[in-house]
Scaffold this active site. Structure first.
Site, PDB file in Angstrom:
ATOM      1  N   CYS A 179      -2.705  -6.249 -11.233  1.00 30.37           N
ATOM      2  CA  CYS A 179      -1.374  -6.913 -11.195  1.00 30.37           C
ATOM      3  C   CYS A 179      -1.545  -8.478 -11.215  1.00 30.37           C
ATOM      4  CB  CYS A 179      -0.750  -6.582 -10.013  1.00 30.37           C
ATOM      5  SG  CYS A 179      -0.598  -4.535  -9.975  1.00 30.37           S
ATOM      6  N   HIS A 238       4.473 -11.452  -8.116  1.00 30.54           N
ATOM      7  CA  HIS A 238       4.358  -9.993  -8.707  1.00 30.54           C
ATOM      8  C   HIS A 238       5.411  -9.282  -7.909  1.00 30.54           C
ATOM      9  CE1 HIS A 238       2.677  -6.558 -10.100  1.00 30.54           C
ATOM     10  NE2 HIS A 238       2.352  -6.238  -8.884  1.00 30.54           N
ATOM     11  N   ASN A 267       7.152  -1.874 -10.720  1.00 21.99           N
ATOM     12  CA  ASN A 267       5.999  -2.599 -10.698  1.00 21.99           C
ATOM     13  C   ASN A 267       5.171  -2.409 -12.092  1.00 21.99           C
ATOM     14  OD1 ASN A 267       3.287  -3.738 -10.471  1.00 21.99           O
ATOM     15  ND2 ASN A 267       2.642  -2.565  -8.543  1.00 21.99           N
TER      16      ASN A 267
HETATM   17  N1  COA Z   1       9.067   9.831  -1.614  1.00 27.13           N
HETATM   18  C1  COA Z   1       9.324  10.319  -0.127  1.00 27.13           C
HETATM   19  N2  COA Z   1       8.204  10.351   0.576  1.00 27.13           N
HETATM   20  C2  COA Z   1       7.185   9.429   0.275  1.00 27.13           C
HETATM   21  C3  COA Z   1       7.084   9.208  -1.164  1.00 27.13           C
HETATM   22  C4  COA Z   1       8.098   9.194  -1.767  1.00 27.13           C
HETATM   23  N3  COA Z   1       8.008   8.833  -3.115  1.00 27.13           N
HETATM   24  N4  COA Z   1       5.801   8.547  -1.188  1.00 27.13           N
HETATM   25  C5  COA Z   1       5.332   8.445   0.035  1.00 27.13           C
HETATM   26  N5  COA Z   1       5.861   9.140   0.872  1.00 27.13           N
HETATM   27  C6  COA Z   1       5.946   9.687   2.281  1.00 27.13           C
HETATM   28  C7  COA Z   1       4.477   9.892   2.667  1.00 27.13           C
HETATM   29  O1  COA Z   1       3.754  11.048   1.999  1.00 27.13           O
HETATM   30  C8  COA Z   1       4.370   9.771   4.181  1.00 27.13           C
HETATM   31  O2  COA Z   1       4.576  10.766   4.677  1.00 27.13           O
HETATM   32  P1  COA Z   1       3.959  11.327   6.059  1.00 27.13           P
HETATM   33  O3  COA Z   1       4.148  10.393   7.033  1.00 27.13           O
HETATM   34  O4  COA Z   1       4.543  12.611   6.107  1.00 27.13           O
HETATM   35  O5  COA Z   1       2.522  11.416   5.742  1.00 27.13           O
HETATM   36  C9  COA Z   1       5.482   8.568   4.347  1.00 27.13           C
HETATM   37  O6  COA Z   1       6.259   8.813   3.062  1.00 27.13           O
HETATM   38  C10 COA Z   1       5.094   7.241   4.553  1.00 27.13           C
HETATM   39  O7  COA Z   1       4.086   6.948   3.479  1.00 27.13           O
HETATM   40  P2  COA Z   1       3.351   5.510   3.380  1.00 27.13           P
HETATM   41  O8  COA Z   1       2.502   5.355   2.320  1.00 27.13           O
HETATM   42  O9  COA Z   1       2.968   4.913   4.673  1.00 27.13           O
HETATM   43  O10 COA Z   1       4.650   4.496   3.019  1.00 27.13           O
HETATM   44  P3  COA Z   1       4.811   3.055   3.019  1.00 27.13           P
HETATM   45  O11 COA Z   1       5.985   2.374   3.694  1.00 27.13           O
HETATM   46  O12 COA Z   1       3.535   2.245   3.160  1.00 27.13           O
HETATM   47  O13 COA Z   1       5.474   3.032   1.401  1.00 27.13           O
HETATM   48  C11 COA Z   1       4.244   2.372  -0.714  1.00 27.13           C
HETATM   49  C12 COA Z   1       4.553   3.327   0.431  1.00 27.13           C
HETATM   50  C13 COA Z   1       3.366   2.765  -1.667  1.00 27.13           C
HETATM   51  C14 COA Z   1       5.751   2.046  -1.206  1.00 27.13           C
HETATM   52  C15 COA Z   1       3.954   1.060   0.088  1.00 27.13           C
HETATM   53  O14 COA Z   1       2.788   1.424   0.935  1.00 27.13           O
HETATM   54  C16 COA Z   1       3.564  -0.007  -0.831  1.00 27.13           C
HETATM   55  O15 COA Z   1       4.251  -0.510  -1.710  1.00 27.13           O
HETATM   56  N6  COA Z   1       2.180  -0.306  -1.194  1.00 27.13           N
HETATM   57  C17 COA Z   1       1.689  -1.494  -1.752  1.00 27.13           C
HETATM   58  C18 COA Z   1       1.691  -1.402  -3.188  1.00 27.13           C
HETATM   59  C19 COA Z   1       1.197  -2.588  -3.841  1.00 27.13           C
HETATM   60  O16 COA Z   1       1.312  -3.668  -3.469  1.00 27.13           O
HETATM   61  N7  COA Z   1       0.268  -2.304  -4.623  1.00 27.13           N
HETATM   62  C20 COA Z   1      -0.586  -3.357  -5.053  1.00 27.13           C
HETATM   63  C21 COA Z   1      -0.179  -4.349  -6.021  1.00 27.13           C
HETATM   64  S1  COA Z   1      -0.019  -3.409  -7.435  1.00 27.13           S
END
Ligand code: COA
Length: 309
Positions: A96, A236, A266
């Site tokens: 990214c 980004h 993204n």
């Molecule tokens: N729909 C519903 N639930 C979802 C889901 C979806 N699409 N994706 C994940 N979950 C669930 C998980 O399984 C988890 O469930 P659990 O608590 O029963 O295990 C819960 O939601 C929380 O997951 P978590 O990964 O802790 O959520 P989060 O608040 O961190 O959000 C992202 C997930 C991916 C949106 C977030 O972590 C993120 O944006 N990460 C960084 C991405 C990024 O910057 N990448 C680098 C640059 S490209």
């Protein structure tokens, strides 16, 4: 592709996606389209706006993790499509942060006098490396491309400073395990879905917030600028909460932040040039404005650019 389309694919909800990411829609390329096809469309517009011909370009840098083929470089496919016969071309893989890494290289080559017109493109077809059964990643990504042309100027403006960083110790937070020389393509790697994006989202999120907050503050400090002097932050587009945290750290009002991930998701290396283009097209950037670009991605990599427009 809307969030309700996502609900039909995996166990997710419109509310969850919007609340946790800010994404409402993403654009998905046609099955026949590869990165160079999107790069070509963006590059044609960049050439037209710059009043240049393809022959004027002396270097093409394509930032992508979804190149047309393992080799040759997508920059070579793009060169061929454009007819940029006087250019050399290569790709940059910095996930990214790739567009800003490309801009960093272009900035150095222009300042050294080695090149005069460099086409820098961020182009991604992430839909082709997305596991559409994995709800933790498939809701996040989209396809797209953006392009700029970088050249020298005698005026008191341009790229004031660039910063690139990486930390390979955290490579496993975000990666595609299969298809390279570590796990070459085989029936087994395909059965195990090793050719798709794997991300530890929550860990990546925490490192991204911490790292970007530090990066934007350092970038301004090194240029002797206060955030109140910034006209626009172009981050980004990975997650609205990450963007919000970065803006908060700078005490920047949100109307000075470009956000378009609601429409595109993204798009990795393409996100910043797409956002930059939209900001220019909508008149949000004027001559002399200070704008700050920043990105974070797999590698880990992160980068920033301070530009006086
Ligand atoms: N729909 C519903 N639930 C979802 C889901 C979806 N699409 N994706 C994940 N979950 C669930 C998980 O399984 C988890 O469930 P659990 O608590 O029963 O295990 C819960 O939601 C929380 O997951 P978590 O990964 O802790 O959520 P989060 O608040 O961190 O959000 C992202 C997930 C991916 C949106 C977030 O972590 C993120 O944006 N990460 C960084 C991405 C990024 O910057 N990448 C680098 C640059 S490209």
């Amino acid at each position: 592709m809307s969030n309700s389309d996502m609900e039909k694919l995996v166990d997710t909800s419109e509310e969850w996606i919007i609340e946790r990411t800010g994404i409402k829609e993403r654009r998905i390329a046609d099955e026949s389209q590869a990165a160079s096809d999107l790069a070509y469309e963006a590059s044609k517009i960049a050439l037209e706006r710059a009043g240049l011909q393809a022959e004027d370009i002396d270097l093409i840098i394509v930032a992508t993790v979804t190149g047309d083929m393992p080799f040759p470089a997508t920059a070579c496919f793009l060169q061929n499509k454009l007819g940029a016969v006087n250019a050399a071309g290569f790709d940059i893989n910095a996930t990214c942060s790739g567009f800003l890494y490309g801009l960093y290289v272009a900035d150095g080559l222009i300042k050294s006098g080695m090149h005069r017109k460099i086409l820098v493109v961020g182009a991604e077809v992430l839909s082709k490396i997305t596991d559409w059964d994995d709800r933790t990643t498939c809701v996040l990504f989209g396809d797209g491309a953006g392009a700029v042309i970088v050249g020298p100027t005698e005026e008191d403006r341009g790229i004031l400073s660039m910063h690139i960083n990486s930390d390979g110790r955290m490579w496993d937070l975000l990666h595609v395990p299969g298809g390279g020389s570590r796990n070459p393509a085989s029936k087994e790697t395909i059965d195990k879905k090793l050719h798709y994006i794997k991300m530890k989202g929550n860990e990546t999120f925490k490192v991204a917030v911490r790292t970007l907050e530090e990066l934007v503050v350092r970038t301004l400090e090194e240029n002797g600028l206060d955030s109140s002097q910034l006209s626009l932050l172009i981050p980004h587009q990975a997650n609205l909460r990450i963007i919000q945290a970065t803006a908060d750290r700078l005490k920047l009002p949100f109307d000075k932040v470009v956000v378009n991930l609601d429409k595109y998701g993204n798009t990795s290396a393409a996100s910043i040039p797409i956002a930059l283009d939209e900001a220019v097209a909508s008149g949000r950037i004027g001559k002399g404005d200070y704008i700050l670009l920043e990105a974070f991605g797999g590698g880990l990599t992160w980068a920033s650019a301070l530009i006086k427009w």
